[in-house]
Design a protein around this motif. Structure first.
Motif, PDB file in Angstrom:
ATOM      1  N   ILE A 131       0.858  -1.199   0.000  1.00 17.34           N
ATOM      2  CA  ILE A 131       0.000   0.000   0.000  1.00 17.34           C
ATOM      3  C   ILE A 131       0.887   1.240   0.000  1.00 17.34           C
ATOM      4  N   GLU A 132       1.848   1.278   0.947  1.00 16.25           N
ATOM      5  CA  GLU A 132       2.733   2.447   1.081  1.00 16.25           C
ATOM      6  C   GLU A 132       3.484   2.743  -0.208  1.00 16.25           C
ATOM      7  N   ASP A 133       3.958   1.660  -0.843  1.00 17.61           N
ATOM      8  CA  ASP A 133       4.781   1.824  -2.058  1.00 17.61           C
ATOM      9  C   ASP A 133       3.937   1.987  -3.315  1.00 17.61           C
ATOM     10  N   THR A 134       2.610   1.961  -3.185  1.00 15.62           N
ATOM     11  CA  THR A 134       1.713   1.871  -4.352  1.00 15.62           C
ATOM     12  C   THR A 134       2.306   0.969  -5.445  1.00 15.62           C
ATOM     13  N   LEU A 135       2.596  -0.235  -5.038  1.00 14.78           N
ATOM     14  CA  LEU A 135       3.188  -1.210  -5.971  1.00 14.78           C
ATOM     15  C   LEU A 135       2.216  -1.439  -7.144  1.00 14.78           C
ATOM     16  N   PRO A 136       2.682  -1.240  -8.385  1.00 16.93           N
ATOM     17  CA  PRO A 136       1.753  -1.262  -9.513  1.00 16.93           C
ATOM     18  C   PRO A 136       1.332  -2.675  -9.953  1.00 16.93           C
ATOM     19  N   CYS A 137       0.515  -3.322  -9.129  1.00 20.36           N
ATOM     20  CA  CYS A 137      -0.008  -4.648  -9.484  1.00 20.36           C
ATOM     21  C   CYS A 137      -1.249  -4.923  -8.656  1.00 20.36           C
ATOM     22  N   ASN A 138      -1.955  -5.995  -9.001  1.00 22.27           N
ATOM     23  CA  ASN A 138      -3.114  -6.426  -8.215  1.00 22.27           C
ATOM     24  C   ASN A 138      -2.683  -7.359  -7.098  1.00 22.27           C
ATOM     25  N   LEU A 139      -3.540  -7.441  -6.080  1.00 24.58           N
ATOM     26  CA  LEU A 139      -3.257  -8.319  -4.940  1.00 24.58           C
ATOM     27  C   LEU A 139      -4.182  -9.531  -4.968  1.00 24.58           C
ATOM     28  N   ALA A 140      -3.598 -10.712  -4.754  1.00 23.18           N
ATOM     29  CA  ALA A 140      -4.391 -11.931  -4.548  1.00 23.18           C
ATOM     30  C   ALA A 140      -3.995 -12.490  -3.179  1.00 23.18           C
ATOM     31  N   VAL A 141      -4.985 -12.918  -2.409  1.00 25.73           N
ATOM     32  CA  VAL A 141      -4.696 -13.451  -1.073  1.00 25.73           C
ATOM     33  C   VAL A 141      -5.217 -14.883  -0.988  1.00 25.73           C
ATOM     34  N   SER A 142      -4.347 -15.781  -0.564  1.00 31.05           N
ATOM     35  CA  SER A 142      -4.747 -17.185  -0.419  1.00 31.05           C
ATOM     36  C   SER A 142      -5.363 -17.376   0.954  1.00 31.05           C
ATOM     37  N   ARG A 173      -9.038  -5.211   3.643  1.00 31.71           N
ATOM     38  CA  ARG A 173      -9.952  -4.045   3.606  1.00 31.71           C
ATOM     39  C   ARG A 173      -9.157  -2.755   3.480  1.00 31.71           C
ATOM     40  N   ASP A 174      -8.053  -2.662   4.233  1.00 28.89           N
ATOM     41  CA  ASP A 174      -7.230  -1.435   4.179  1.00 28.89           C
ATOM     42  C   ASP A 174      -6.616  -1.268   2.792  1.00 28.89           C
ATOM     43  N   TYR A 175      -6.232  -2.389   2.183  1.00 27.94           N
ATOM     44  CA  TYR A 175      -5.648  -2.338   0.828  1.00 27.94           C
ATOM     45  C   TYR A 175      -6.688  -1.808  -0.162  1.00 27.94           C
ATOM     46  N   ILE A 176      -7.894  -2.356  -0.070  1.00 21.98           N
ATOM     47  CA  ILE A 176      -8.951  -1.928  -0.999  1.00 21.98           C
ATOM     48  C   ILE A 176      -9.276  -0.448  -0.784  1.00 21.98           C
ATOM     49  N   ALA A 177      -9.342  -0.034   0.503  1.00 29.12           N
ATOM     50  CA  ALA A 177      -9.659   1.373   0.807  1.00 29.12           C
ATOM     51  C   ALA A 177      -8.573   2.287   0.244  1.00 29.12           C
ATOM     52  N   ALA A 178      -7.316   1.865   0.374  1.00 34.16           N
ATOM     53  CA  ALA A 178      -6.205   2.714  -0.077  1.00 34.16           C
ATOM     54  C   ALA A 178      -6.087   2.741  -1.596  1.00 34.16           C
ATOM     55  N   ARG A 179      -6.466   1.634  -2.250  1.00 34.47           N
ATOM     56  CA  ARG A 179      -6.237   1.527  -3.690  1.00 34.47           C
ATOM     57  C   ARG A 179      -7.476   1.831  -4.521  1.00 34.47           C
ATOM     58  N   GLY A 180      -8.545   2.264  -3.858  1.00 32.72           N
ATOM     59  CA  GLY A 180      -9.761   2.558  -4.625  1.00 32.72           C
ATOM     60  C   GLY A 180     -10.475   1.274  -4.964  1.00 32.72           C
ATOM     61  N   ASN A 181     -11.089   1.212  -6.139  1.00 30.34           N
ATOM     62  CA  ASN A 181     -11.969   0.076  -6.413  1.00 30.34           C
ATOM     63  C   ASN A 181     -11.278  -1.095  -7.097  1.00 30.34           C
ATOM     64  N   LYS A 182      -9.931  -1.156  -6.953  1.00 28.58           N
ATOM     65  CA  LYS A 182      -9.243  -2.296  -7.572  1.00 28.58           C
ATOM     66  C   LYS A 182      -9.732  -3.583  -6.934  1.00 28.58           C
ATOM     67  N   ARG A 183     -10.046  -4.552  -7.749  1.00 32.84           N
ATOM     68  CA  ARG A 183     -10.570  -5.796  -7.198  1.00 32.84           C
ATOM     69  C   ARG A 183      -9.457  -6.689  -6.688  1.00 32.84           C
ATOM     70  N   VAL A 184      -9.598  -7.076  -5.433  1.00 36.30           N
ATOM     71  CA  VAL A 184      -8.657  -8.034  -4.865  1.00 36.30           C
ATOM     72  C   VAL A 184      -9.172  -9.431  -5.197  1.00 36.30           C
ATOM     73  N   LEU A 185      -8.234 -10.351  -5.373  1.00 35.64           N
ATOM     74  CA  LEU A 185      -8.599 -11.739  -5.637  1.00 35.64           C
ATOM     75  C   LEU A 185      -8.456 -12.518  -4.323  1.00 35.64           C
ATOM     76  N   ILE A 186      -9.482 -13.278  -3.971  1.00 35.35           N
ATOM     77  CA  ILE A 186      -9.381 -14.157  -2.799  1.00 35.35           C
ATOM     78  C   ILE A 186      -9.308 -15.582  -3.327  1.00 35.35           C
ATOM     79  N   GLU A 187      -8.178 -16.256  -3.046  1.00 37.79           N
ATOM     80  CA  GLU A 187      -8.034 -17.640  -3.506  1.00 37.79           C
ATOM     81  C   GLU A 187      -8.442 -18.592  -2.380  1.00 37.79           C
ATOM     82  N   TYR A 188      -9.079 -19.668  -2.781  1.00 34.81           N
ATOM     83  CA  TYR A 188      -9.567 -20.624  -1.785  1.00 34.81           C
ATOM     84  C   TYR A 188      -9.357 -22.034  -2.326  1.00 34.81           C
ATOM     85  N   VAL A 189      -8.284 -22.679  -1.872  1.00 30.80           N
ATOM     86  CA  VAL A 189      -8.007 -24.065  -2.273  1.00 30.80           C
ATOM     87  C   VAL A 189      -9.033 -24.956  -1.592  1.00 30.80           C
ATOM     88  N   MET A 190      -9.738 -25.777  -2.351  1.00 30.84           N
ATOM     89  CA  MET A 190     -10.762 -26.633  -1.744  1.00 30.84           C
ATOM     90  C   MET A 190     -10.209 -28.027  -1.447  1.00 30.84           C
TER      91      MET A 190
END
Ligand code: SAH
Ligand code: SF4
Length: 350
Positions: free
Chosen positions: A203-214, A243-260
């Motif tokens: 967030i601090e570095d405004t790294l130019p990519c999307n975030l995915a969280v497993s 939530r903080d990432y989404i708030a800081a980055r605007g409406n960029k969609r975060v990916l939530i990964e869920y291994v079943m």
């Protein structure tokens, strides 16, 4: 003397290198265009370079391209490559064809230290971090071997990218440099097991990519068991970071990964809890049915279970995609080509 890998340099660093060689900044433009846009490592082909720079480059620099030591191709076009780095260490990269677009899955480490119990890469632990130049070299190899332009990059190969933050961030900046490879930041996705402080650094570095969280579980009890990192950064802390990432980055969609994993995290109650955890979180959920490998101790859920789980999320208005691992018949679990190739080599020398 150790030579500088040109493919690990940003535009500004190439300008500095030209300056050191007594050449003009404009030559950095020629270099970056040839190396990063045309993927042409042959510096002799750049007619505009002055001799003084050519000589400096020959003495002090190299362009690193890994050898491909094994590969597998699936019927759906997915190609898995094993690439050998300068010290002989090998990592996997995967080229995935979807809707006529090529996505490349990039490794960020040789092995991984996180130790998730469902992941083959985890079994050998961490050997070392990859450098930004080596990750760029993975893209070069992907371009060269597929003969096509890679459209999307996903840092979802071997390793935990945020355990190698500096080199990964450098790689992301090189990949998205408009003067260089010019990947759109929307087309570069970094997947993490949930290293919370490093998410705040993104967030601090405004790294130019999307975030995915497993995320992979809906209770700390289960997540502690399958992802030891949860003992340090439990679900609530991780979801706050999301939530903080989404708030800081605007409406960029975060990916939530869920291994079943059958019988572990795939119940209807899990689906309901997942909806609750994602309440108000602007995200896309990727359900990843487990990719089995020998001795994992886990099973892939039946398709009916996956469909039922998916429906609970869809009925709660979540954006949800079941992501079948492409090319299942070619050892698609991450780390499998490397493990199998090592076993074959042992067999040959035994
Ligand atoms: N270390 C990072 C990125 C690499 S793993 C992370 O964990 O996010 C990329 C994705 O593959 C993660 O979502 C991980 O949970 C998933 N994964 C790992 N092993 C798997 C397997 N055997 N089957 C299905 N998905 C798997
Ligand atoms: Fe590492 Fe990701 Fe595998 Fe976990 S799932 S061990 S973080 S590569």
């Amino acid at each position: 003397m150790r030579k500088t890998a040109l493919n690990g340099l940003t535009y500004d660093q190439l300008v500095e290198l030209c300056h050191q060689a007594g050449a003009k900044p404009v030559h950095a433009e020629h270099l970056i265009a040839s190396i990063f846009r045309r993927y042409n490592p042959d510096l002799d082909a750049i007619k505009e370079l002055p001799n003084v720079l050519r000589q400096y480059l020959a003495e002090h620099t190299c362009i690193f391209e890994p050898d491909c030591t094994a590969s597998q191709q699936a019927a759906d076009g997915t190609q898995k490559l094993l690439l050998k780095m300068p010290d002989g260490k090998e990592v996997e990269t995967v080229l995935i064809q979807a809707a006529n677009r090529l996505t490349q899955c990039i490794s960020s480490q040789v092995g991984c230290a996180v130790g998730c119990t469902f992941c083959l890469t985890a079994t050998a632990g961490l050997t070392r971090n990859l450098t930004a130049a080596e990750m760029v070299a993975e893209v070069f190899a992907g371009q060269r071997i597929s003969g096509r332009k890679v459209r999307n990059l996903v840092l979802m190969g071997m390793g935990e990218p945020l355990h190698n933050y500096d080199e990964v961030a450098h790689f992301v900046r090189i990949a998205t440099d408009p003067k260089g490879m010019a990947f759109s930041p929307n087309r570069v996705t970094l997947s993490t097991s949930g290293l919370v402080p490093a998410i705040y650094r993104m967030i601090e570095d405004t790294l130019p990519c999307n975030l995915a969280v497993s995320l992979n579980a809906t209770t700390d009890e289960v997540r502690n068991r399958i992802m030891p990192i949860n003992r340090k950064y439990p679900i609530e802390v991780l979801m706050q970071a999301v939530r903080d990432y989404i708030a800081a980055r605007g409406n960029k969609r975060v990916l939530i990964e869920y291994v079943m994993l059958a019988g572990v995290n795939d119940s209807p109650d899990d689906a309901v809890r997942l909806c609750e955890l994602l309440e108000g979180v602007d995200c896309t959920v990727n359900l990843l049915p487990f990719n089995p490998f020998n001795e994992s101790g886990f099973k892939r859920p039946d398709d009916t279970v996956v469909t039922a789980f998916r429906s609970v999320l869809a009925d709660a208005d979540k954006v949800v995609v079941v992501r079948e691992s492409k090319g299942r018949e070619i050892s698609a679990a991450c780390g499998q080509l490397k493990t199998e190739t090592a076993a074959k080599r042992r067999h040959r020398t035994a």
